[in-house]
Write a protein that holds these residues in place. Sequence first.
Motif, PDB file in Angstrom:
ATOM      1  N   ILE B 304      24.696 -52.222  23.189  1.00 16.55           N
ATOM      2  CA  ILE B 304      24.321 -52.325  24.605  1.00 16.55           C
ATOM      3  C   ILE B 304      23.942 -50.945  25.152  1.00 16.55           C
ATOM      4  CG2 ILE B 304      26.650 -52.189  25.614  1.00 16.55           C
ATOM      5  CD1 ILE B 304      23.911 -54.664  26.678  1.00 16.55           C
ATOM      6  N   ALA B 305      24.607 -49.894  24.653  1.00 21.71           N
ATOM      7  CA  ALA B 305      24.254 -48.539  25.101  1.00 21.71           C
ATOM      8  C   ALA B 305      22.862 -48.147  24.604  1.00 21.71           C
ATOM      9  CB  ALA B 305      25.302 -47.535  24.611  1.00 21.71           C
ATOM     10  N   SER B 306      22.513 -48.540  23.392  1.00 23.48           N
ATOM     11  CA  SER B 306      21.175 -48.238  22.881  1.00 23.48           C
ATOM     12  C   SER B 306      20.113 -48.909  23.734  1.00 23.48           C
ATOM     13  CB  SER B 306      21.019 -48.734  21.441  1.00 23.48           C
ATOM     14  OG  SER B 306      21.922 -48.081  20.606  1.00 23.48           O
ATOM     15  N   LEU B 307      20.383 -50.154  24.104  1.00 23.34           N
ATOM     16  CA  LEU B 307      19.430 -50.859  24.964  1.00 23.34           C
ATOM     17  C   LEU B 307      19.284 -50.131  26.308  1.00 23.34           C
ATOM     18  CD1 LEU B 307      17.563 -53.225  25.596  1.00 23.34           C
ATOM     19  CD2 LEU B 307      19.583 -54.589  26.213  1.00 23.34           C
ATOM     20  N   SER B 308      20.401 -49.693  26.869  1.00 21.99           N
ATOM     21  CA  SER B 308      20.349 -48.974  28.156  1.00 21.99           C
ATOM     22  C   SER B 308      19.493 -47.716  28.049  1.00 21.99           C
ATOM     23  CB  SER B 308      21.764 -48.584  28.609  1.00 21.99           C
ATOM     24  OG  SER B 308      22.567 -49.721  28.780  1.00 21.99           O
ATOM     25  N   ILE B 309      19.676 -46.973  26.953  1.00 19.85           N
ATOM     26  CA  ILE B 309      18.903 -45.737  26.775  1.00 19.85           C
ATOM     27  C   ILE B 309      17.422 -46.045  26.641  1.00 19.85           C
ATOM     28  CG2 ILE B 309      18.417 -43.872  25.145  1.00 19.85           C
ATOM     29  CD1 ILE B 309      21.380 -43.718  24.586  1.00 19.85           C
ATOM     30  N   SER B 310      17.095 -47.061  25.836  1.00 25.44           N
ATOM     31  CA  SER B 310      15.676 -47.355  25.605  1.00 25.44           C
ATOM     32  C   SER B 310      14.993 -47.794  26.888  1.00 25.44           C
ATOM     33  CB  SER B 310      15.519 -48.456  24.561  1.00 25.44           C
ATOM     34  OG  SER B 310      16.119 -48.054  23.364  1.00 25.44           O
ATOM     35  N   LEU B 311      15.734 -48.488  27.747  1.00 26.37           N
ATOM     36  CA  LEU B 311      15.142 -48.965  28.994  1.00 26.37           C
ATOM     37  C   LEU B 311      15.245 -47.936  30.115  1.00 26.37           C
ATOM     38  CD1 LEU B 311      16.472 -52.653  29.035  1.00 26.37           C
ATOM     39  CD2 LEU B 311      14.126 -51.896  28.572  1.00 26.37           C
ATOM     40  N   GLY B 312      16.167 -46.990  29.981  1.00 28.11           N
ATOM     41  CA  GLY B 312      16.401 -46.046  31.071  1.00 28.11           C
ATOM     42  C   GLY B 312      17.183 -46.652  32.227  1.00 28.11           C
ATOM     43  N   VAL B 313      17.841 -47.782  32.010  1.00 29.67           N
ATOM     44  CA  VAL B 313      18.699 -48.419  33.044  1.00 29.67           C
ATOM     45  C   VAL B 313      19.976 -48.917  32.372  1.00 29.67           C
ATOM     46  CG1 VAL B 313      16.703 -49.197  34.418  1.00 29.67           C
ATOM     47  CG2 VAL B 313      17.713 -50.733  32.723  1.00 29.67           C
ATOM     48  N   ASP B 314      20.993 -49.211  33.179  1.00 30.74           N
ATOM     49  CA  ASP B 314      22.272 -49.689  32.645  1.00 30.74           C
ATOM     50  C   ASP B 314      22.174 -51.180  32.292  1.00 30.74           C
ATOM     51  OD1 ASP B 314      24.818 -50.458  32.039  1.00 30.74           O
ATOM     52  OD2 ASP B 314      25.710 -49.829  33.934  1.00 30.74           O
ATOM     53  N   ALA B 315      22.059 -51.474  31.009  1.00 26.47           N
ATOM     54  CA  ALA B 315      21.841 -52.856  30.566  1.00 26.47           C
ATOM     55  C   ALA B 315      23.134 -53.654  30.471  1.00 26.47           C
ATOM     56  CB  ALA B 315      21.132 -52.864  29.219  1.00 26.47           C
ATOM     57  N   ARG B 322      20.927 -64.261  28.464  1.00 25.16           N
ATOM     58  CA  ARG B 322      19.683 -64.678  29.101  1.00 25.16           C
ATOM     59  C   ARG B 322      18.573 -63.689  28.725  1.00 25.16           C
ATOM     60  NH1 ARG B 322      19.615 -68.183  33.618  1.00 25.16           N
ATOM     61  NH2 ARG B 322      17.728 -67.004  34.052  1.00 25.16           N
ATOM     62  N   PRO B 323      17.339 -64.074  28.979  1.00 28.37           N
ATOM     63  CA  PRO B 323      16.238 -63.142  28.660  1.00 28.37           C
ATOM     64  C   PRO B 323      16.320 -61.862  29.504  1.00 28.37           C
ATOM     65  CG  PRO B 323      15.405 -65.364  29.134  1.00 28.37           C
ATOM     66  CD  PRO B 323      16.851 -65.364  29.507  1.00 28.37           C
ATOM     67  N   LEU B 324      15.650 -60.823  29.056  1.00 28.61           N
ATOM     68  CA  LEU B 324      15.637 -59.527  29.744  1.00 28.61           C
ATOM     69  C   LEU B 324      15.002 -59.678  31.131  1.00 28.61           C
ATOM     70  CD1 LEU B 324      16.224 -56.490  29.047  1.00 28.61           C
ATOM     71  CD2 LEU B 324      13.796 -56.299  28.469  1.00 28.61           C
ATOM     72  N   PRO B 325      15.708 -59.263  32.207  1.00 28.88           N
ATOM     73  CA  PRO B 325      15.074 -59.301  33.534  1.00 28.88           C
ATOM     74  C   PRO B 325      14.046 -58.181  33.690  1.00 28.88           C
ATOM     75  CG  PRO B 325      17.291 -58.366  33.702  1.00 28.88           C
ATOM     76  CD  PRO B 325      17.085 -58.738  32.252  1.00 28.88           C
ATOM     77  N   ALA B 326      13.301 -58.193  34.806  1.00 33.20           N
ATOM     78  CA  ALA B 326      12.329 -57.128  35.072  1.00 33.20           C
ATOM     79  C   ALA B 326      13.065 -55.792  35.223  1.00 33.20           C
ATOM     80  CB  ALA B 326      11.537 -57.434  36.339  1.00 33.20           C
ATOM     81  N   VAL B 327      12.461 -54.708  34.741  1.00 32.87           N
ATOM     82  CA  VAL B 327      13.122 -53.402  34.682  1.00 32.87           C
ATOM     83  C   VAL B 327      12.263 -52.392  35.441  1.00 32.87           C
ATOM     84  CG1 VAL B 327      13.813 -51.567  33.108  1.00 32.87           C
ATOM     85  CG2 VAL B 327      14.174 -53.945  32.460  1.00 32.87           C
ATOM     86  N   PRO B 328      12.875 -51.567  36.326  1.00 35.70           N
ATOM     87  CA  PRO B 328      12.069 -50.599  37.088  1.00 35.70           C
ATOM     88  C   PRO B 328      11.599 -49.429  36.217  1.00 35.70           C
ATOM     89  CG  PRO B 328      14.403 -50.281  37.561  1.00 35.70           C
ATOM     90  CD  PRO B 328      14.316 -51.486  36.650  1.00 35.70           C
ATOM     91  N   ASP B 329      10.514 -48.792  36.613  1.00 39.26           N
ATOM     92  CA  ASP B 329      10.023 -47.550  36.000  1.00 39.26           C
ATOM     93  C   ASP B 329      11.073 -46.447  36.103  1.00 39.26           C
ATOM     94  OD1 ASP B 329       7.478 -47.949  35.061  1.00 39.26           O
ATOM     95  OD2 ASP B 329       6.664 -46.273  36.217  1.00 39.26           O
ATOM     96  N   THR B 330      11.183 -45.597  35.083  1.00 40.26           N
ATOM     97  CA  THR B 330      12.133 -44.482  35.169  1.00 40.26           C
ATOM     98  C   THR B 330      11.451 -43.193  34.734  1.00 40.26           C
ATOM     99  OG1 THR B 330      12.896 -44.524  32.895  1.00 40.26           O
ATOM    100  CG2 THR B 330      13.965 -46.053  34.441  1.00 40.26           C
TER     101      THR B 330
END
Lengths: 451, 451
Positions: B304-315, B322-330
């Motif tokens: 889960i931490a790897s996902l957070s880093i790749s997205l730049g948000v706290d996953a 559920r499927p991935l929600p929309a993620v803001p630009d970082t």
Amino acid sequence: MSSNRQLKLGAFMRPVSIHTGAWRYPGAFADANFNFAHLRRFAQTLERARFDAFFMADHLAVLNMPMEALQRSHTVSSFEPFTLLSALSQATERIGLVATASTTFDEPFHVARRFASLDHLSNGRAGWNIVTTSNPDAALNFGLEHHMAHDERYARAREFHDVVTGLWDSWADDAFVRDAASGRYFDPARLHTLAHKGPYFSVRGPLHIARPVQGWPVIVQAGASEPGRQLAAETAEVIFAAHGTLDEGRSFYADVKGRLAALGRERDHLKILPAAFVVVGDTVEEARAIRARLDSLVHWESAIASLSISLGVDASKFDPDRPLPAVPDTNASKSSQQRVIALAEREGFTVRQLAQRLGGYGGLAFVGTAQTIADEMQEWLDSEGSDGFNIMFPWLPGGLDAFADKVVPELQRRGIFRREYEGATLRENLGLPRPANRYFPGPTASGSAAA
Amino acid sequence: MSSNRQLKLGAFMRPVSIHTGAWRYPGAFADANFNFAHLRRFAQTLERARFDAFFMADHLAVLNMPMEALQRSHTVSSFEPFTLLSALSQATERIGLVATASTTFDEPFHVARRFASLDHLSNGRAGWNIVTTSNPDAALNFGLEHHMAHDERYARAREFHDVVTGLWDSWADDAFVRDAASGRYFDPARLHTLAHKGPYFSVRGPLHIARPVQGWPVIVQAGASEPGRQLAAETAEVIFAAHGTLDEGRSFYADVKGRLAALGRERDHLKILPAAFVVVGDTVEEARAIRARLDSLVHWESAIASLSISLGVDASKFDPDRPLPAVPDTNASKSSQQRVIALAEREGFTVRQLAQRLGGYGGLAFVGTAQTIADEMQEWLDSEGSDGFNIMFPWLPGGLDAFADKVVPELQRRGIFRREYEGATLRENLGLPRPANRYFPGPTASGSAAA
Ligand SMILES: Cc1cc2nc3c(=O)[nH]c(=O)nc-3n(C[C@H](O)[C@H](O)[C@H](O)COP(=O)(O)O)c2cc1C
Ligand SMILES: Cc1cc2nc3c(=O)[nH]c(=O)nc-3n(C[C@H](O)[C@H](O)[C@H](O)COP(=O)(O)O)c2cc1C
């Protein structure tokens, strides 16, 4: 003449030699500054001779000389110390590898990491020569117009040292449990995040490399001014000193060693190793002839430029055939200025004589046979002038080979130099304790993450 | 299937592996991050397999993960790239040595010097992977409170590159005349003092090391955002790309190669090498089982931490099932965020499935036998998806040995990979020209100060 103490010997190296005329000497390796094979040979000879350390000088700009002098200098090209010593770590097994690194033009996080990496790669043979950088032109390569003021350089150096050593202590020696079953690589209770905030640096940490094999690489210091001495007394384990005479050496030795007790440090845990330029011959006359020949290879433009740098003023304006006039205080190295003035007075030199000497090498020199050189070294050791020396070779490979083949056996015969390395790490060979981790005290002498 | 082109292969290395679970795999060298002997073995195997380069990833802080996840990660300790590659230069003879170095947290003078030194030590095998640093926590180790903004990082990177290459050109290849008779070490007319003044840097120069053996070490670039692609088209000779599919690869390849003509560059002088995670088995089922086992060794907290880093948000706040929600630009890596969103859509992954995959390795993977892997690589090459690959091994040493022993011979049999190195330098092996010196144009192909 009986002494239980033994000399510690470092080799202070620039690839072609410290002496400006050396590259012109017949047989010299004039291309050693881009030819690693030569450096490997030097390091292996030094290890065979049981030297404590290969000690790499470093500068962050070409010499601050006019072009007419600069074009004479082999120092304009040199390997970078960390890359060089890392390569040498694979060609040697026991000799220490000391890199000069500036606290004025680098970041503590980078410096801590590189030394830790070198210490792991060499199995505990790294040392850090802390300098505040003597060449003021370095500032121009790092976005500054002027060199930082002398006192400020030392204040920054002191904080830099504290950050670096704090980062080295990020991990307890036993932090890395690597428990495959539970999936835990390290124990979070054995990790310290530095969170340093000071006047010069804000560094969170932790360092992302295990604690060095030696705990801390050996700390070496080369400044000799009052703030330089105090920094050394507080932090250094080896001082690379520069003296003109045994008397100067003894008073420096008494001064700096005398500061240790008040700081809670043991006298033996700081080794004072003055620079010594050593020229060996089969007779004293032969040694003197080698030196004279070398000095004759220094170009006049280099000579006068070297004098200018040492004094921090333009010496080409002085009358070359009169004594040195009074010289104003500068922001450059105070200790070097004082040393040069003292040399001129002691020898009664004119400006020209002083410049010719400095263009070659103006500091302490032992010029003679293995016997006379060993006599002088033993006198320094016995009279508490030093704990050993950082040897500078007049030219390479010949000057180094002569020292290894002639002087070292004589020192060994007298029982004042080792025949075999005492230990595996630089610390063990220098007789220095492994520092406890300030955040995880406890027995560390045997522990090493690399084991 | 006939192709005159051959694959170029780099090995993208972290000491223990790129895969987070690798250190727990039976037989893995879980201590390779402080044990140089393992790294030497890896480099020597890669050289025997005729890889173009050993490519060292680098980061300037521990991963920006919560402690519950961080303690699972072998990446918290690693050798520093310049010290490591300098040591490896002495254990190998032909393989390229590519170091990642940040333009955001270092000085061009230091970086230029270290690469020049590595290039001399390795006789022309150095490469520089230019990164703007992906981990925002690095800022905290260098006196800053926040990571520099994305566009500004790239503007600084561009100027950084120009200063570094300008410093490498300080000396003409034939500057060092070493004329012992006249006492002239170099010809001042063959020295250029950079005197750079720009928005980010003021650097006087010259660099105090001879021009690198390769003229310039090979320039590698890894950013994939729009400014990353443009920087690569203008400056890079190798792009370390990251794609999920061949279609993505082909459109990236067409885009970036298409920019070259307008810049006056030849299409062949930029090699595009996507990352490929390769798992080899004797059957496809065996290879899949190895990967499944490896992925099962990734701890959920890491995933889960790897996902957070790749997205730049706290996953960790998302519903895992559920499927991935929309993620803001970082301000983090834009290309990595886009890659992850595309992967989730393509595979129809839930957050949990996405996290487990990313905790291991979420990018392009070839999982199969030597035959199926060679088929896929050949398809990429033939359809202009890439010029080769940067291979990531699932675990070490086993995953690397399997690639060297099984996949490489199959590629050689098909005539799409070399049996012997073509040249002595990394440039020669990659088929890249030696850059002319911008201040001293003229024939340079054969000249080298180190010769
Ligand atoms: C023996 C000796 C060797 C030195 N070697 C270096 C060196 O390699 N690089 C450097 O920048 N400064 C070197 N220095 C300079 C000192 O580190 C220091 O910056 C300078 O002496 C100014 O400090 P001070 O006024 O305390 O002496 C050396 C100094 C001495 C005495
Ligand atoms: C395949 C690949 C490998 C990378 N390796 C590193 C690395 O080792 N260290 C690092 O700081 N950044 C690394 N990066 C990050 C990039 O250098 C860059 O900083 C990041 O991708 C942000 O730029 P972008 O938005 O243009 O992609 C890598 C990126 C890619 C695509």
